[in-house]
Design a protein around this motif. Structure first.
Motif, PDB file in Angstrom:
ATOM      1  N   ARG A  95      53.236  30.946  -6.196  1.00  0.00           N
ATOM      2  CA  ARG A  95      51.873  30.879  -6.601  1.00  0.00           C
ATOM      3  C   ARG A  95      51.003  31.681  -6.399  1.00  0.00           C
ATOM      4  N   ALA A  96      50.978  32.331  -5.095  1.00  0.00           N
ATOM      5  CA  ALA A  96      50.186  33.499  -4.562  1.00  0.00           C
ATOM      6  C   ALA A  96      50.639  34.670  -5.217  1.00  0.00           C
ATOM      7  N   ALA A  97      51.818  34.883  -5.737  1.00  0.00           N
ATOM      8  CA  ALA A  97      52.069  36.164  -6.262  1.00  0.00           C
ATOM      9  C   ALA A  97      51.554  36.079  -7.734  1.00  0.00           C
ATOM     10  N   PHE A  98      51.806  34.836  -8.342  1.00  0.00           N
ATOM     11  CA  PHE A  98      51.394  34.593  -9.995  1.00  0.00           C
ATOM     12  C   PHE A  98      49.662  35.306  -9.687  1.00  0.00           C
ATOM     13  N   GLN A  99      48.930  34.628  -8.891  1.00  0.00           N
ATOM     14  CA  GLN A  99      47.533  34.974  -8.880  1.00  0.00           C
ATOM     15  C   GLN A  99      47.094  36.288  -8.651  1.00  0.00           C
ATOM     16  N   ALA A 100      47.949  36.875  -7.677  1.00  0.00           N
ATOM     17  CA  ALA A 100      47.885  38.160  -7.405  1.00  0.00           C
ATOM     18  C   ALA A 100      47.870  39.208  -8.308  1.00  0.00           C
ATOM     19  N   SER A 101      48.915  38.970  -9.108  1.00  0.00           N
ATOM     20  CA  SER A 101      49.524  39.464 -10.182  1.00  0.00           C
ATOM     21  C   SER A 101      48.300  39.950 -11.419  1.00  0.00           C
ATOM     22  N   LEU A 102      47.725  38.575 -11.703  1.00  0.00           N
ATOM     23  CA  LEU A 102      46.603  38.457 -12.682  1.00  0.00           C
ATOM     24  C   LEU A 102      45.267  39.428 -11.961  1.00  0.00           C
ATOM     25  N   ALA A 152      59.036  36.221  -5.989  1.00  0.00           N
ATOM     26  CA  ALA A 152      58.397  35.544  -4.733  1.00  0.00           C
ATOM     27  C   ALA A 152      58.839  34.380  -4.432  1.00  0.00           C
ATOM     28  N   GLY A 153      59.658  33.664  -5.121  1.00  0.00           N
ATOM     29  CA  GLY A 153      60.047  32.264  -4.885  1.00  0.00           C
ATOM     30  C   GLY A 153      60.030  31.330  -5.889  1.00  0.00           C
ATOM     31  N   LEU A 199      50.369  37.014 -18.320  1.00  0.00           N
ATOM     32  CA  LEU A 199      51.001  35.711 -17.757  1.00  0.00           C
ATOM     33  C   LEU A 199      52.472  35.878 -17.431  1.00  0.00           C
ATOM     34  N   TYR A 200      53.065  36.599 -18.408  1.00  0.00           N
ATOM     35  CA  TYR A 200      54.642  36.826 -18.403  1.00  0.00           C
ATOM     36  C   TYR A 200      54.804  37.898 -17.221  1.00  0.00           C
ATOM     37  N   ALA A 201      53.870  38.742 -17.139  1.00  0.00           N
ATOM     38  CA  ALA A 201      54.021  39.717 -15.868  1.00  0.00           C
ATOM     39  C   ALA A 201      53.855  38.755 -14.455  1.00  0.00           C
ATOM     40  N   ALA A 202      52.692  37.684 -14.617  1.00  0.00           N
ATOM     41  CA  ALA A 202      52.673  37.258 -13.258  1.00  0.00           C
ATOM     42  C   ALA A 202      53.830  36.185 -13.261  1.00  0.00           C
ATOM     43  N   ARG A 203      54.314  35.629 -14.138  1.00  0.00           N
ATOM     44  CA  ARG A 203      55.595  34.702 -14.131  1.00  0.00           C
ATOM     45  C   ARG A 203      56.636  35.648 -13.360  1.00  0.00           C
TER      46      ARG A 203
END
Ligand SMILES: [Zn+2]
Length: 623
Positions: free
Chosen positions: A481-488, A472-473, A462-466
């Protein structure tokens, strides 16, 4: 716990601990003499728990909380009572690294049966003769009256001949069940061996050795009635120290240049104090640590008071009693109590949570500044992790940074312990996530370690996604939000593609040697929770986590309870989807696959992830 990438060199052990079986008898002779009616009853026997003559029958409490056949630290924990509250009175000479006269603990327990005797865990001497403990018990009282005590070896859980089984084979250590070893012992292990090497080739080298006598059995003058509260006081002195565990790393009370530093997972607390040493045993705590003037005691909970005392024979320059209080129950391996020259600060955040920061003053000023910048992020990290796990479960949180090169960092409750003078942000996310997972809701036994390490690893994901979201903005943007999801998703897919031995061990069935292995205990359960988030949906996943916190907070959770809690939040509550989720858990938590990956790995994943997913057009009809 988070392992350091490189293991430190281990000390050479030159002297074996003297091990004395309870009663020396040839196995053949012992087998011919069944347990007499007077011998303590087996903890595994329901008849014994209630007694043949009803609940007024009194017997010895079980010397273990492990299930019959367990190979995971079966020597730990004690039955016949529940641990309610512990008051720790350390009187510590930091220069000599010794507990002095007056050092004692007072344990308040509630009997769950009529007890003729009961036990605690205390390792007076370990395989490490240099840094290991050298403790002596001076006196024990029960309800204020002197009680007799003795140290005995553990017996394998469920021994039908009782926990004083005269056969030496009933008291042997092993990584495995059955024990095996040079004598091909067919019985389950009574304890996990202390390995003095982390080498995989040496993991079974101690199988078949005798377990040390670390069970402190206390016999009060009168039996303790079932249901009653009782207090036990144990006075002890000497040197606290470290234990070599089943993977060869050390934990317990580490010597620092100016005192001691405590990190203990999984079983090292008994190397500095007697307790009911099992993760599901969770008393609340008060600490009254008397230390030399100018020294600091750092424990769990909140700092209640500091009382200066006049010079005396023990402390010619005066002393201070530090009182820390935890109204929240604390699991055995999460008790923090470090003493030395620590610089300690406290601050109350807007939400009312008190944050403590402690660093050993012998860390260089430059490094202390670097550490401080990361420690200062704990409030922000706590707020971030609360979005997923629910409200922070404790009234305080904190970090202590010590100097000894312990082989791991540890999620001590409300006082996370970092070793070797350094902290890092990723590990702080991991250990802070443990405050909900492992600390507030503890594992029911050592084999459940994967449950809480997986969720702490999710904290790192979750930290990496954060970070991806920020780049990403930010969280307020669609791109963020899309980058957060894509990271997971990327994290899941990258690890799901693993081959070689990644899937070779079932997370829920570790050996002591493999308990803290990265793949089965951290990474695989970590991405299991990403898949669960996809199966349940992000909102329901967090609702499930919050429900588990409410339902099991302050206690422990079993694997079936954990899985049932997630099952309640399936968006499709059909029997078919429930059955699919059971298969999902069996594959991800309970199955060991042949090496290689590909088809030798869990087949069920989650929507939007690599692999075949979870739902089909009809819902969950796939077998
Ligand atoms: Zn961890």
């Amino acid at each position: 716990m988070a392992r350091r990438p490189l293991q430190v060199a281990l000390v050479t052990v030159t002297t074996a601990v003297a091990l004395v079986p309870l009663i020396l008898a040839a196995p053949g002779l012992a087998a011919a003499s069944p347990a007499s009616p007077a011998s303590p009853a087996s903890p595994a026997s329901p008849a014994a728990a209630l007694g043949p003559a009803g609940p007024w029958h009194c017997s010895a409490g079980a010397h273990t909380l492990a299930q019959p056949g367990s190979r995971m630290y079966p020597e730990t924990g004690n039955g016949g009572y529940i641990s309610l509250h512990t008051v720790v009175h350390l009187v510590y000479d930091a220069r000599a690294n010794r507990f002095a006269r007056g050092n004692h603990v007072i344990l308040t327990d509630r009997a769950t049966q009529c007890l003729t005797s009961f036990s605690l865990d205390l390792e007076r001497r370990s395989a490490d003769t240099t840094a290991g403990p050298d403790l002596t018990v001076g006196a024990v009282t029960v309800n204020g009256r002197p009680a007799s005590f003795r140290f005995v070896q553990p017996t394998y859980p469920g021994d039908p001949r009782g926990q004083n089984d005269p056969s030496p084979l009933a008291h042997e250590a092993s990584q495995l069940n059955p024990v095996g070893g040079p004598l091909h012992n067919p019985l389950p292990p009574a304890c996990t061996p202390e390995l003095t090497s982390t080498s995989a080739a040496r993991q079974n080298s101690e199988n078949g050795t005798q377990c040390p006598a670390n069970k402190l059995v206390i016999t009060p003058r009168k039996a303790i009635p079932g249901g009653s509260r009782f207090t036990v006081s144990v006075s002890y002195t000497g040197r606290p120290g470290v234990h070599h565990d089943g993977d060869g790393t050390t934990e317990g009370w580490f010597r620092s240049s100016d005192g001691g530093f405590v990190t203990t997972e999984p079983v090292g607390t008994e190397d500095w104090m007697p307790l009911n040493d099992y993760p599901a045993a969770k008393p609340t705590y008060d600490f009254y640590d008397t230390v030399g003037a100018g020294e600091t005691a750092v424990a769990n909970g909140v700092l209640d008071s500091r009382t200066a005392l006049r010079p005396d024979a023990q402390f010619p320059r005066g002393s201070v009693t530090w009182h820390w209080h935890s109204r929240a129950p604390i699991a055995s391996y999460l008790v923090e109590d470090s003493i030395g020259k620590y610089h300690l600060t406290e601050r109350t955040a807007a939400g009312g949570i008190r944050y403590y920061e402690a660093q050993d003053t012998s860390i260089s000023a430059k490094q202390q500044q670097l550490n401080l910048a990361i420690m200062d992020r704990q409030e922000d990290i706590t707020r971030f992790e609360s979005q997923f796990s629910g409200p922070f479960p404790f009234t305080s949180d904190g970090v202590i940074i010590g100097t000894p090169p312990a082989s791991f960092e540890e999620e001590m409750q409300t006082m996370i312990a970092f070793a070797d003078g350094v902290i890092d942000t990723d590990t702080l996310y991991h250990e802070n996530m443990h405050q909900w997972w492992g600390d507030h809701v503890s594992e029911s036994g050592y084999a459940m370690t994967f449950y809480k390490e997986g969720l702490a690893t999710l904290g790192e994901f979750l930290y990496a996604a954060r970070r991806a979201q920020t780049a990403a903005g930010g969280p307020g943007t669609a791109a963020g939000r899309a980058a957060f999801q894509a990271s997971l998703v990327h994290q899941f897919n990258a690890l799901y593609a693993s081959g070689s031995g990644f899937w070779a061990a079932a997370p829920s069935n570790p050996t002591p040697y493999d308990l803290f292995n990265e793949d089965p205990t951290y990474a695989r359960p970590g991405i299991t929770y990403i898949a669960l988030r996809q199966i349940l949906g992000a909102g329901n996943f967090s609702r499930a986590l919050r429900q588990i916190q409410r339902q099991y907070g302050g206690r422990s959770i079993t694997e079936p309870e954990l899985e049932a809690a997630f099952r309640q939040w399936l968006p499709n509550p059909s029997a078919a989807c429930g059955a699919q989720l059971s298969r999902f858990f069996a594959q991800w938590f309970d199955t060991a696959y042949p090496r290689g990956g590909g088809t030798s790995r869990p087949a069920i994943t989650g929507p939007g992830l690599a692999g075949p997913g979870f739902y089909d057009v009809a819902g969950c009809t796939r077998g």
